[in-house]
Motif scaffolding. Sequence first.
Motif: not given
Length: 273
Positions: A118-141
């Motif tokens: 649908e999106k015409c793109i290859a995808q995979k695990c990002t290690m949730c980088a968007h969360l790891l880059d967010d200082p407010d994501w308190t679990p931090g993992v």
Amino acid sequence: MKQWYLVQDVRWCHDCNDCFMSCKDEHVDNGWPGYTESQPRHGHRWINILRRERGRYARNDYIYLSMPCQHCEKCPLVEAGYAYRRDDGIVLIDMDKARGKKEVASMCPYGAVYYNEEKCIAQKCTMCAHLLDDPDWTPGVPRCVHSCPTKCLQAYHIEPLEMEAMIESEGLSVYRQELGLKPHVFYKNLHKFTKNFVAAGVRKDMDCFEGASIEIRKDGKLIETQTTNFFGDFKFDGLDDGKYVISIDVEGAKKDIDVEVAGKSLNLDFIDF
């Protein structure tokens, strides 16, 4: 600088799929601009669970291996120009360069990349980088780690030298090391998935015998010594393919048994004295 690593203790994964479901919860219908498009509800397994049964009832086990993107230092997608590796070790697909390139999904030897039709793109695990880059994501993992009920899946943000020390002290290894891709995903007790065991029960006068001395040798060299448990059982694990000799001593009565491990674990049933 510090790098991100994932570590799974294979021994404690019970195939609950909480990691898989948390990945779906985080990415299905959720696009994270700059990181990845939303994940399809079906077809993609950004953290897949590989399964293997070893042995034969009643001496058998079921082993599970989590398989996200391995975030390799020598990632084929990066070398082909369709992905990039961040300074912290996380590998992300380039949304522009990989757009419309179905062949990108087949470049990963671990099978961890999927194509979103649908999106015409290859995808995979990002290690949730968007969360790891967010200082407010308190679990931090990453979400998969946060949701693991047995804590068999852990994330570490440490210096490479610290990781090397952990590899040595914890006996960690990578899956399919022969590929030479230097993954940032490590496994403890990986032999339970990649190697085999020989197991049996020892009986004397048709009763389970506790305390029998068991030795296993290969090419005349002693590999390991065990003592049978309350049920008369023993189990030698982590064996490579090859021919072995198992020596059993029950109160001075001895038996040698020749066995060959060839791609599967062996249940020798009961050995009677």
